[in-house]
Design an enzyme around this catalytic site. Structure first.
Site, short mmCIF file in Angstrom:
data_model
loop_
_atom_site.label_atom_id
_atom_site.label_comp_id
_atom_site.label_asym_id
_atom_site.label_seq_id
_atom_site.Cartn_x
_atom_site.Cartn_y
_atom_site.Cartn_z
CG ASP A 85 17.14 17.75 2.43
OD1 ASP A 85 16.27 18.30 1.74
OD2 ASP A 85 16.93 16.75 3.13
CG HIS A 86 16.17 19.65 6.25
ND1 HIS A 86 14.88 19.95 6.63
CD2 HIS A 86 16.16 18.33 5.92
CE1 HIS A 86 14.13 18.88 6.55
NE2 HIS A 86 14.87 17.87 6.09
CG ASP A 109 13.50 23.28 7.17
OD1 ASP A 109 12.44 23.79 7.59
OD2 ASP A 109 14.01 22.26 7.67
CD GLU A 139 9.74 20.61 6.98
OE1 GLU A 139 9.32 19.80 7.81
OE2 GLU A 139 10.95 20.83 6.78
N GLY A 203 12.15 11.72 5.84
CA GLY A 203 11.90 10.93 7.03
C GLY A 203 11.62 9.46 6.77
CG ASN A 226 20.54 9.99 6.73
OD1 ASN A 226 21.63 9.43 6.65
ND2 ASN A 226 20.35 11.08 7.45
#
Length: 274
Positions: A85-86, A109, A139, A203, A226
């Site tokens: 992720d990211h 990202d 994104e 988020g 998370n």
């Protein structure tokens, strides 16, 4: 979709969720307890799930945590994929894409760049990953704030994705665009891109179960979690560190994470879908 991605586990899971009208959790993972808890929850609930790692997992352990997650996913009796992720650093993206039997998907990202540079860099690295059979996520917009191990975009202007911009990103071949919790905007993006990509949710800290369920109803497939899966673990560790053995901390902490993961599988409709 390129031929190399037809058998990609992450792609198959996301497409099945969209077709079946359910969601499943993407569990942000920092340690072995979360890996174990995620696999146990998935097998107990017969639910698909993805193990999410930040780039920190590569730099911290030189890829060992990635290999542990991948081995756990491969040995499970239900579909489990491993996702980075990211990924914001281009050297990290290249390294991650070349870990043998490592990631099923990578989020490119580049949201810390302006939109045109974001699009150009995303396109480059999406192609690089797809050539290696790795699915991708990107994104197109930006939200203020950061996550653990992820560059904070606070100094930059927040940018919400429009349906038209989402379609531009579809042309880069990434699979899962990201959207903000704005149901009208989300419905427009879903309508514009439904034939091409699937949507995932980021988020979700502090989301109650009914909000998570509503996000799935509006087209979200994988919903990243998370704090929602580690808050009980964190409380337990804070209260008991130094009072019980390390093995007890790990064992009890794992049970608490598993309990939270199973709850998220239930509210997203993933239970029984594996």
């Amino acid at each position: 979709m390129t031929r190399a991605l037809e058998n990609n586990k992450a792609v198959q899971m996301i497409r099945a969720a969209e077709k079946g009208g359910y969601g499943f959790p993407g569990i942000v993972t920092y340690n072995i307890e979360t890996i174990v808890a995620t696999v146990r929850a998935a097998e107990a609930k017969r639910a698909p799930v993805q193990i999410l790692l930040f780039p920190w997992a590569i730099t911290y352990s030189d890829g060992l945590l990635v290999k542990a997650a991948a081995a756990a996913a491969r040995s499970a009796s239900v579909p489990i994929a491993v996702h980075l992720d990211h990924a914001q650093d281009e050297d990290i993206i290249k390294k991650a894409a070349n870990i043998p039997d490592g990631f099923d998907s990578i989020m490119i990202d580049m949201s810390h760049f302006d939109k045109e540079e974001n699009l150009a860099k995303t396109s480059k690295w999406v192609q690089y990953c797809h050539d290696r059979g790795i699915a991708t996520e990107a994104e197109p917009g930006r939200m203020e704030g950061g996550e653990d191990g992820v560059q904070d975009t606070g100094p930059l202007e927040g940018m919400l994705t429009t349906p038209e911009e989402a379609l531009r990103f579809v042309a880069t071949w990434y699979r899962f665009p990201r959207a903000r919790l704005d149901f009208d905007r989300l419905d427009g993006i879903r309508k514009a891109t439904k034939a091409h990509v699937q949507l995932v949710l980021h988020g979700t800290n502090d989301f109650p179960g009914y909000i998570m369920s509503d996000c799935v109803k509006h087209g979200m497939t994988r919903c990243n979690v998370n704090d929602l899966t580690i808050y009980k673990y964190n409380e337990y560790i804070s209260e008991n560190a130094g009072k019980v053995s390390l093995t007890t901390l790990m064992e009890e902490g794992t049970k608490l994470i598993q309990e939270c993961v199973e709850y998220q599988m239930d509210v997203m409709g993933a239970t029984g879908k594996a």
